[in-house]
Each structure stands twice: as C-alpha cells, then as structure tokens.
Design an enzyme around this catalytic site. Structure first.
Site, PDB file in Angstrom:
ATOM      1  N   GLN A 106      -1.931  -3.458  10.970  1.00 42.53           N
ATOM      2  CA  GLN A 106      -0.904  -4.499  11.055  1.00 42.53           C
ATOM      3  C   GLN A 106      -1.114  -5.368  12.292  1.00 42.53           C
ATOM      4  OE1 GLN A 106       3.118  -3.198  10.273  1.00 42.53           O
ATOM      5  NE2 GLN A 106       3.981  -4.868  11.474  1.00 42.53           N
ATOM      6  N   CYS A 157       0.919   5.357   4.634  1.00 45.36           N
ATOM      7  CA  CYS A 157       0.254   6.523   5.256  1.00 45.36           C
ATOM      8  C   CYS A 157       1.236   7.290   6.132  1.00 45.36           C
ATOM      9  CB  CYS A 157      -0.992   6.103   6.038  1.00 45.36           C
ATOM     10  SG  CYS A 157      -0.715   4.942   7.374  1.00 45.36           S
ATOM     11  N   HIS A 168       4.328   1.470   6.166  1.00 45.09           N
ATOM     12  CA  HIS A 168       2.984   2.011   6.003  1.00 45.09           C
ATOM     13  C   HIS A 168       3.068   3.287   5.173  1.00 45.09           C
ATOM     14  CE1 HIS A 168       0.894  -0.455   9.213  1.00 45.09           C
ATOM     15  NE2 HIS A 168       2.158  -0.820   9.291  1.00 45.09           N
ATOM     16  N   CYS A 224      -4.117   0.133   4.731  1.00 43.75           N
ATOM     17  CA  CYS A 224      -4.471   0.495   6.095  1.00 43.75           C
ATOM     18  C   CYS A 224      -5.925   0.954   6.140  1.00 43.75           C
ATOM     19  CB  CYS A 224      -3.531   1.551   6.658  1.00 43.75           C
ATOM     20  SG  CYS A 224      -3.969   3.247   6.297  1.00 43.75           S
ATOM     21  N   GLU A 225      -6.574   0.554   7.201  1.00 43.29           N
ATOM     22  CA  GLU A 225      -8.008   0.845   7.285  1.00 43.29           C
ATOM     23  C   GLU A 225      -8.273   2.293   7.679  1.00 43.29           C
ATOM     24  OE1 GLU A 225      -9.256  -2.083  10.111  1.00 43.29           O
ATOM     25  OE2 GLU A 225      -9.093  -0.720  11.812  1.00 43.29           O
ATOM     26  N   HIS A 226      -7.242   3.036   8.043  1.00 44.38           N
ATOM     27  CA  HIS A 226      -7.442   4.423   8.437  1.00 44.38           C
ATOM     28  C   HIS A 226      -7.352   5.382   7.258  1.00 44.38           C
ATOM     29  CE1 HIS A 226      -5.768   2.696  12.375  1.00 44.38           C
ATOM     30  NE2 HIS A 226      -7.078   2.756  12.462  1.00 44.38           N
ATOM     31  N   HIS A 227      -6.495   5.063   6.278  1.00 38.55           N
ATOM     32  CA  HIS A 227      -6.300   5.972   5.149  1.00 38.55           C
ATOM     33  C   HIS A 227      -6.496   5.297   3.793  1.00 38.55           C
ATOM     34  CE1 HIS A 227      -3.837   7.482   8.557  1.00 38.55           C
ATOM     35  NE2 HIS A 227      -4.394   8.625   8.216  1.00 38.55           N
TER      36      HIS A 227
HETATM   37 ZN   LIG Z   1      -2.985   4.696   7.685  1.00 35.64          ZN
END
Ligand SMILES: [Zn+2]
Length: 212
Positions: free
Chosen positions: A140, A170, A168, A99-102
C-alpha cells in the site's frame, strides 16, 4: 468546446515493461496444479480440472497493470478550464490489488487530488492510474507513492495529495486474523506538502458527507 489538447512524453521510468520473461501458459498451469496439491486437494478431480487454466487467465487480468503505462494515461491534458487552478479531487476510487508478500487481495479506496498549474487531465484518467498500479503486486505504501509520483512528474501540478484506505486480506485471512481493520496511507507533494492548510482542506473534502 475547443479545449487545447496537449500530448506530452511520459518519463521513461513509468514505461517499464514486465521485468521477466513470461513463462508459457502450460508452465503456469503446471504451477497452479502444484499449488492445488499443496492445499491437499486432487487437481485431477472433476471440479478442479479446469482450474489451472482459469487461474492462469485470471492472473493475466488481475496483473494486467504490468503491460500498461500510467504515464501514458496522463499524457493528454486540457488547458481550456476557464482559468481553474484550484483543488481537483477524485475520491472513493475503489480498487483491488494484491499484496506482494502473500499474493492475496488488498481491497480499498484511493482519494487523489491535485492543484493544477494551467493543465488538467480527464478525471477518468486519475482512476485509470490507480487501476494500473493496483493491477501489479503491491504494498500500500508503494502504491500511494507511485500514484503521487507519476501525477507529479507528468502533469507537473502545484501539488498532489494521495490517501489510500484499504483492508489487507493477508491480515484478515491468515497470521493475526484481524478482520475489518483498515490501513491508511497518505502522501503529499508540492503545495500540499509545504502547506498544512492544503492538507487539511484535502482531508476535509475527502471526509465530507456524500451528496444527498
Ligand atoms: Zn500480505
């Protein structure tokens, strides 16, 4: 078998190479050492001495999708399919992404179908496209759209259907710590988008019992 093989030019937007100048390996290893110190551990203890180098190499592999063009994979098509123009479904394409956030794993399965318009593509190429997009930092939602988009653009079929179900990490490992929950996304183009019956047929085939 004398299949007609056609080589097409992929659209330019999928040929984008990495957007940044890559740092040196030494810079990456230093960054990993910093992260190890951020955990509270000692990057100089025996078990961790080689970890920055391993992580540097693992990142090169796990994010190798930036160096590959998914449109290229779809460039070779076949027309000798005895007039077959009905649904082609490749289901249960397992993938690992981040995931590009975490920057923690997304683990899931993609189901990809298209309605050919005279041209079909090798089945392994569909899985390859999923793999290339998975080996980039992702959401996603974006990944679902990207898979459908490149197949629609390069193969120009009557329609594309993509469904992704993924867990996910995260969500499982941090934050609300919900394990086992699955996120579903789907997108449809062309005849799949315009005709709900085609969508139902796609979902039914995805959900049908595996052979045996
Ligand atoms: Zn994430």
């Amino acid at each position: 078998m004398d299949a007609v093989v056609k080589k097409m030019m992929p659209p330019a937007q999928y040929m984008d190479k990495p957007v940044t100048d890559r740092p040196s390996e030494a810079e990456v290893e230093a960054a990993v050492r910093t992260l190890i110190r951020w955990t509270g551990d000692n990057p100089d203890r025996e078990g961790l001495v080689d970890t920055p180098r391993r992580v540097m190499k693992a990142y090169r592999e796990m994010f190798g999708g930036y160096d590959m063009c998914p449109a290229d994979e779809l460039g070779r098509t076949f027309e000798e399919v005895a007039g077959y123009d009905d649904l082609v479904l490749v289901r249960d394409i397992q993938f690992h992404s981040h995931c590009e956030h975490h920057m923690v794993p997304i683990i899931g399965k993609a189901h990809v179908a298209y309605l050919p318009d005279g041209k079909v593509v090798g089945l392994s190429k569909i899985a390859r496209v999923v793999d290339i997009f998975a080996h980039r930092l992702q959401t996603q939602e974006a990944m679902t759209a990207q898979i459908a988009g490149v197949i629609q653009d390069v193969l120009n079929p009557r329609g594309v259907a993509v469904m992704i179900e993924a867990e996910h990490m995260c969500m499982a490992m941090r934050g609300i710590r919900k394990q086992g929950s699955t996120t579903m996304t789907s997108t449809f183009t062309g005849a799949f988008r315009d005709n709900p019956e085609e969508q139902i047929r796609f979902v039914t085939m995805v959900r049908s019992a595996h052979g045996g």
